[in-house]
Design an enzyme around this catalytic site. Structure first.
Site, PDB file in Angstrom:
ATOM      1  N   GLU A 273       0.844  -1.204   0.000  1.00 40.39           N
ATOM      2  CA  GLU A 273       0.000   0.000   0.000  1.00 40.39           C
ATOM      3  C   GLU A 273       0.873   1.245   0.000  1.00 40.39           C
ATOM      4  O   GLU A 273       2.008   1.222   0.466  1.00 40.39           O
ATOM      5  CB  GLU A 273      -0.915  -0.065   1.242  1.00 40.39           C
ATOM      6  CG  GLU A 273      -1.781   1.134   1.496  1.00 40.39           C
ATOM      7  CD  GLU A 273      -2.816   1.420   0.415  1.00 40.39           C
ATOM      8  OE1 GLU A 273      -2.427   1.530  -0.759  1.00 40.39           O
ATOM      9  OE2 GLU A 273      -3.995   1.589   0.759  1.00 40.39           O
ATOM     10  N   ASP A 274       0.346   2.337  -0.536  1.00 37.11           N
ATOM     11  CA  ASP A 274       1.115   3.583  -0.528  1.00 37.11           C
ATOM     12  C   ASP A 274       1.131   4.235   0.858  1.00 37.11           C
ATOM     13  O   ASP A 274       2.171   4.603   1.363  1.00 37.11           O
ATOM     14  CB  ASP A 274       0.596   4.574  -1.587  1.00 37.11           C
ATOM     15  CG  ASP A 274      -0.892   4.894  -1.462  1.00 37.11           C
ATOM     16  OD1 ASP A 274      -1.602   4.264  -0.640  1.00 37.11           O
ATOM     17  OD2 ASP A 274      -1.373   5.783  -2.201  1.00 37.11           O
TER      18      ASP A 274
ATOM     19  N   ASP B 108      -3.735   5.488   6.344  1.00 32.14           N
ATOM     20  CA  ASP B 108      -4.246   6.726   6.917  1.00 32.14           C
ATOM     21  C   ASP B 108      -5.260   6.347   8.003  1.00 32.14           C
ATOM     22  O   ASP B 108      -4.873   6.010   9.113  1.00 32.14           O
ATOM     23  CB  ASP B 108      -4.857   7.524   5.762  1.00 32.14           C
ATOM     24  CG  ASP B 108      -5.187   8.957   6.114  1.00 32.14           C
ATOM     25  OD1 ASP B 108      -4.415   9.583   6.841  1.00 32.14           O
ATOM     26  OD2 ASP B 108      -6.227   9.459   5.634  1.00 32.14           O
TER      27      ASP B 108
ATOM     28  N   LYS C  39       0.596   7.031   8.598  1.00 37.81           N
ATOM     29  CA  LYS C  39       0.178   8.253   9.304  1.00 37.81           C
ATOM     30  C   LYS C  39      -0.599   7.810  10.534  1.00 37.81           C
ATOM     31  O   LYS C  39      -1.826   7.860  10.545  1.00 37.81           O
ATOM     32  CB  LYS C  39      -0.778   9.032   8.400  1.00 37.81           C
ATOM     33  CG  LYS C  39      -0.264  10.328   7.847  1.00 37.81           C
ATOM     34  CD  LYS C  39      -1.422  11.068   7.190  1.00 37.81           C
ATOM     35  CE  LYS C  39      -1.026  11.683   5.888  1.00 37.81           C
ATOM     36  NZ  LYS C  39      -2.156  12.319   5.195  1.00 37.81           N
TER      37      LYS C  39
ATOM     38  N   VAL D 274       0.566  14.378   1.752  1.00 38.76           N
ATOM     39  CA  VAL D 274       1.834  14.249   1.040  1.00 38.76           C
ATOM     40  C   VAL D 274       1.605  13.725  -0.376  1.00 38.76           C
ATOM     41  O   VAL D 274       0.618  13.046  -0.646  1.00 38.76           O
ATOM     42  CB  VAL D 274       2.808  13.317   1.793  1.00 38.76           C
ATOM     43  CG1 VAL D 274       3.204  13.926   3.122  1.00 38.76           C
ATOM     44  CG2 VAL D 274       2.213  11.931   2.002  1.00 38.76           C
TER      45      VAL D 274
ATOM     46  N   ASP E  22      -0.848  10.830  -5.023  1.00 38.22           N
ATOM     47  CA  ASP E  22      -1.335  11.954  -5.819  1.00 38.22           C
ATOM     48  C   ASP E  22      -2.131  12.948  -4.985  1.00 38.22           C
ATOM     49  O   ASP E  22      -2.582  12.645  -3.887  1.00 38.22           O
ATOM     50  CB  ASP E  22      -2.260  11.439  -6.928  1.00 38.22           C
ATOM     51  CG  ASP E  22      -3.612  10.990  -6.374  1.00 38.22           C
ATOM     52  OD1 ASP E  22      -3.614  10.228  -5.389  1.00 38.22           O
ATOM     53  OD2 ASP E  22      -4.657  11.408  -6.910  1.00 38.22           O
TER      54      ASP E  22
ATOM     55  N   ARG F   4       2.188  12.171  -9.000  1.00 38.04           N
ATOM     56  CA  ARG F   4       2.629  10.804  -8.691  1.00 38.04           C
ATOM     57  C   ARG F   4       4.048  10.542  -9.176  1.00 38.04           C
ATOM     58  O   ARG F   4       4.742   9.672  -8.674  1.00 38.04           O
ATOM     59  CB  ARG F   4       1.715   9.775  -9.369  1.00 38.04           C
ATOM     60  CG  ARG F   4       0.297   9.734  -8.856  1.00 38.04           C
ATOM     61  CD  ARG F   4      -0.388   8.474  -9.369  1.00 38.04           C
ATOM     62  NE  ARG F   4      -1.838   8.533  -9.316  1.00 38.04           N
ATOM     63  CZ  ARG F   4      -2.576   8.207  -8.253  1.00 38.04           C
ATOM     64  NH1 ARG F   4      -1.993   7.819  -7.150  1.00 38.04           N
ATOM     65  NH2 ARG F   4      -3.890   8.270  -8.298  1.00 38.04           N
TER      66      ARG F   4
HETATM   67  P1  IMP Z   1      -7.383   4.931   4.507  1.00 41.27           P
HETATM   68  O1  IMP Z   1      -6.207   4.343   5.264  1.00 41.27           O
HETATM   69  O2  IMP Z   1      -8.439   3.939   4.217  1.00 41.27           O
HETATM   70  O3  IMP Z   1      -7.917   6.153   5.194  1.00 41.27           O
HETATM   71  O4  IMP Z   1      -6.969   5.470   3.090  1.00 41.27           O
HETATM   72  C1  IMP Z   1      -5.753   5.502   2.628  1.00 41.27           C
HETATM   73  C2  IMP Z   1      -5.795   5.987   1.198  1.00 41.27           C
HETATM   74  O5  IMP Z   1      -6.087   7.389   1.125  1.00 41.27           O
HETATM   75  C3  IMP Z   1      -4.421   5.808   0.638  1.00 41.27           C
HETATM   76  O6  IMP Z   1      -4.301   4.568  -0.005  1.00 41.27           O
HETATM   77  C4  IMP Z   1      -4.271   6.989  -0.279  1.00 41.27           C
HETATM   78  O7  IMP Z   1      -4.723   6.646  -1.565  1.00 41.27           O
HETATM   79  C5  IMP Z   1      -5.150   8.058   0.298  1.00 41.27           C
HETATM   80  N1  IMP Z   1      -4.364   9.005   1.121  1.00 41.27           N
HETATM   81  C6  IMP Z   1      -4.375   9.155   2.453  1.00 41.27           C
HETATM   82  N2  IMP Z   1      -3.519  10.101   2.869  1.00 41.27           N
HETATM   83  C7  IMP Z   1      -2.907  10.561   1.759  1.00 41.27           C
HETATM   84  C8  IMP Z   1      -1.885  11.572   1.524  1.00 41.27           C
HETATM   85  O8  IMP Z   1      -1.334  12.232   2.414  1.00 41.27           O
HETATM   86  N3  IMP Z   1      -1.527  11.750   0.227  1.00 41.27           N
HETATM   87  C9  IMP Z   1      -2.082  11.055  -0.804  1.00 41.27           C
HETATM   88  N4  IMP Z   1      -3.018  10.104  -0.624  1.00 41.27           N
HETATM   89  C10 IMP Z   1      -3.440   9.868   0.639  1.00 41.27           C
HETATM   90 MG    MG Z   2      -4.112   3.985  -1.835  1.00 40.13          MG
END
Ligand code: IMP
Ligand code: MG
Length: 181
Positions: A101-102, A105, A133, A155, A161, A167
């Site tokens: 995963e990137d 969050d 994060k 970020v 993105d 990206r």
């Molecule tokens: P979550 O953990 O389900 O809230 O979502 C994570 C997704 O939200 C990630 O896979 C990203 O695609 C996007 N995302 C969350 N924070 C960021 C950020 O700081 N920059 C870019 N994408 C983010």
């Molecule tokens: Mg993602």
């Protein structure tokens, strides 16, 4: 030629730091999966660059598949609030899967993807996230492998993105405020 990095306010993680850290994580994966053939599952779109570099850095035999996962904030559809789209022929049953995963969050996306894989009969599921994060977490989930923790700032770069842009940057950075507007 125009400076494509002009929108960046500051670089948080440099290209060199990223390369070095991926080598360390790849060694951990090699050690933990010795004798196995894990499948990396790249969560699109943000993780494509990380998955590609990570896959080239590990030494254990590894395959790769992709899923699209889109988060719908707090609304409730399918798996809680995340829609998962796998490619044709995707078969997680019996596999040792490393979700790539990137950024983690809230944790909702990964928690749903992991549940989906286990429901489909995956043998094991671990998470490898490029960024974490932790201050934003709403779901109790942690990654076995993580490259870097970042503060609660939006970020971009290295696959991440804002509005489908940025990206391609080889580093992770924060945009100037006027670009978020
Ligand atoms: P979550 O953990 O389900 O809230 O979502 C994570 C997704 O939200 C990630 O896979 C990203 O695609 C996007 N995302 C969350 N924070 C960021 C950020 O700081 N920059 C870019 N994408 C983010
Ligand atoms: Mg993602």
């Amino acid at each position: 030629m125009a400076n494509i990095y002009e929108p960046i306010e500051k670089v948080l993680i440099s290209e060199e730091q990223i390369k070095a850290r991926i080598c360390e994580i790849a060694k951990e994966i090699d050690r933990d999966y010795e004798g196995k053939e894990p499948m990396m599952l790249s969560v699109l779109t943000g993780s494509f660059m990380f998955a590609s570099d990570l896959m080239r850095s590990v030494s254990v035999p590894t395959s790769i598949s992709f899923v699209f996962a889109s988060s719908y904030g707090n609304s409730t559809v399918s798996c809680g609030n995340v829609e998962i789209q796998a490619g044709k022929g995707f078969e997680p049953a019996g596999k040792d899967i490393i979700i790539v995963e990137d950024i983690m969050d809230s944790g909702r996306t990964l928690s749903c993807v992991r549940k989906y894989l286990l429901d489909q009969g995956a043998k094991s599921v671990e998470i490898c996230t490029f960024l974490d994060k932790p201050s934003r977490r709403v779901v109790d989930i942690d990654a076995k492998y993580k490259c870097f923790e970042v503060p609660d700032e939006f970020v971009v770069g290295y696959g991440l993105d804002f509005n489908y842009q940025y990206r391609q940057y080889p580093f992770v950075g924060v945009l100037k405020s006027e670009y978020y507007e």
